[in-house]
Design a protein around this motif. Structure first.
Motif, short mmCIF file in Angstrom:
data_model
loop_
_atom_site.label_atom_id
_atom_site.label_comp_id
_atom_site.label_asym_id
_atom_site.label_seq_id
_atom_site.Cartn_x
_atom_site.Cartn_y
_atom_site.Cartn_z
N SER A 12 1.87 6.30 -7.16
CA SER A 12 0.81 7.12 -7.74
C SER A 12 1.09 8.60 -7.55
N THR A 13 1.67 8.97 -6.40
CA THR A 13 2.03 10.36 -6.16
C THR A 13 3.12 10.80 -7.14
N ALA A 14 4.09 9.93 -7.37
CA ALA A 14 5.17 10.26 -8.31
C ALA A 14 4.63 10.41 -9.72
N VAL A 15 3.73 9.53 -10.13
CA VAL A 15 3.16 9.61 -11.48
C VAL A 15 2.35 10.88 -11.64
N SER A 16 1.54 11.21 -10.64
CA SER A 16 0.75 12.44 -10.75
C SER A 16 1.65 13.66 -10.74
N SER A 17 2.75 13.60 -10.00
CA SER A 17 3.70 14.72 -9.99
C SER A 17 4.36 14.88 -11.35
N ILE A 18 4.69 13.77 -11.99
CA ILE A 18 5.28 13.84 -13.33
C ILE A 18 4.29 14.44 -14.31
N ALA A 19 3.02 14.02 -14.21
CA ALA A 19 2.00 14.56 -15.10
C ALA A 19 1.82 16.06 -14.86
N ILE A 66 11.90 15.58 -3.33
CA ILE A 66 11.68 15.25 -1.92
C ILE A 66 11.06 13.87 -1.78
N LEU A 67 10.09 13.55 -2.65
CA LEU A 67 9.48 12.21 -2.63
C LEU A 67 10.52 11.12 -2.86
N GLN A 68 11.43 11.38 -3.78
CA GLN A 68 12.47 10.40 -4.08
C GLN A 68 13.37 10.18 -2.86
N LYS A 69 13.73 11.26 -2.20
CA LYS A 69 14.60 11.13 -1.03
C LYS A 69 13.88 10.44 0.12
N VAL A 70 12.61 10.75 0.32
CA VAL A 70 11.84 10.10 1.38
C VAL A 70 11.69 8.61 1.08
N SER A 71 11.42 8.28 -0.19
CA SER A 71 11.27 6.87 -0.57
C SER A 71 12.58 6.12 -0.34
N LEU A 72 13.68 6.72 -0.72
CA LEU A 72 14.98 6.09 -0.50
C LEU A 72 15.24 5.90 0.98
N GLY A 73 14.87 6.89 1.78
CA GLY A 73 15.02 6.77 3.24
C GLY A 73 14.18 5.64 3.80
N ILE A 74 12.95 5.49 3.29
CA ILE A 74 12.07 4.41 3.75
C ILE A 74 12.67 3.05 3.40
N ALA A 119 0.83 -1.21 0.00
CA ALA A 119 0.00 0.00 0.00
C ALA A 119 0.86 1.26 0.00
N ILE A 120 1.92 1.25 0.81
CA ILE A 120 2.82 2.41 0.85
C ILE A 120 3.48 2.62 -0.51
N CYS A 121 3.95 1.54 -1.12
CA CYS A 121 4.60 1.66 -2.43
C CYS A 121 3.62 2.15 -3.49
N THR A 122 2.38 1.69 -3.42
CA THR A 122 1.37 2.12 -4.38
C THR A 122 1.08 3.61 -4.24
N VAL A 123 0.97 4.07 -3.00
CA VAL A 123 0.71 5.50 -2.78
C VAL A 123 1.86 6.35 -3.29
N TRP A 124 3.11 5.92 -2.98
CA TRP A 124 4.26 6.69 -3.44
C TRP A 124 4.34 6.69 -4.96
#
Length: 92
Positions: free
Chosen positions: A18-25, A47-55, A11-16
């Motif tokens: 989808s957020t990344a895809v919408s940000s790209i759009a 920031i999303l990329q850095k947070v994801s890498l941290g997770i 679920a966490i990966c799906t949310v991240w």
């Protein structure tokens, strides 16, 4: 327990994702309209990329710590009957 953790992780990966895809759009749309808005969206993606890498790094470290602690406790917390059997087997 393992299924719950895997479901939560999915679920966490799906949310991240989808957020990344919408940000790209939004970034591609905003790039044609407003450069400032696109820069803000790209900053959000960074920031999303850095947070994801941290997770991911945190999850890997926690799994390693879990298995190390599990192995250490398994060695330390051997039942007394098993210890005696091991000592008897060592003497033979």
């Amino acid at each position: 327990m393992k299924k719950i953790l895997l479901g939560t992780w999915a679920a966490i990966c799906t949310v991240w994702a989808s957020t990344a895809v919408s940000s790209i759009a939004l970034a591609s749309e905003a790039a044609t309209e407003q450069t400032d808005h696109a820069a803000g969206v790209l900053l959000t993606m960074d920031i999303l990329q850095k947070v994801s890498l941290g997770i991911v790094i945190t999850a890997v470290v926690l799994f390693l710590i879990f298995y190390i602690v599990k192995a250490v406790l398994k060695k330390l917390l051997v039942a007394p009957a098993e210890k005696e059997e091991e000592q008897d087997n060592g003497r033979k």
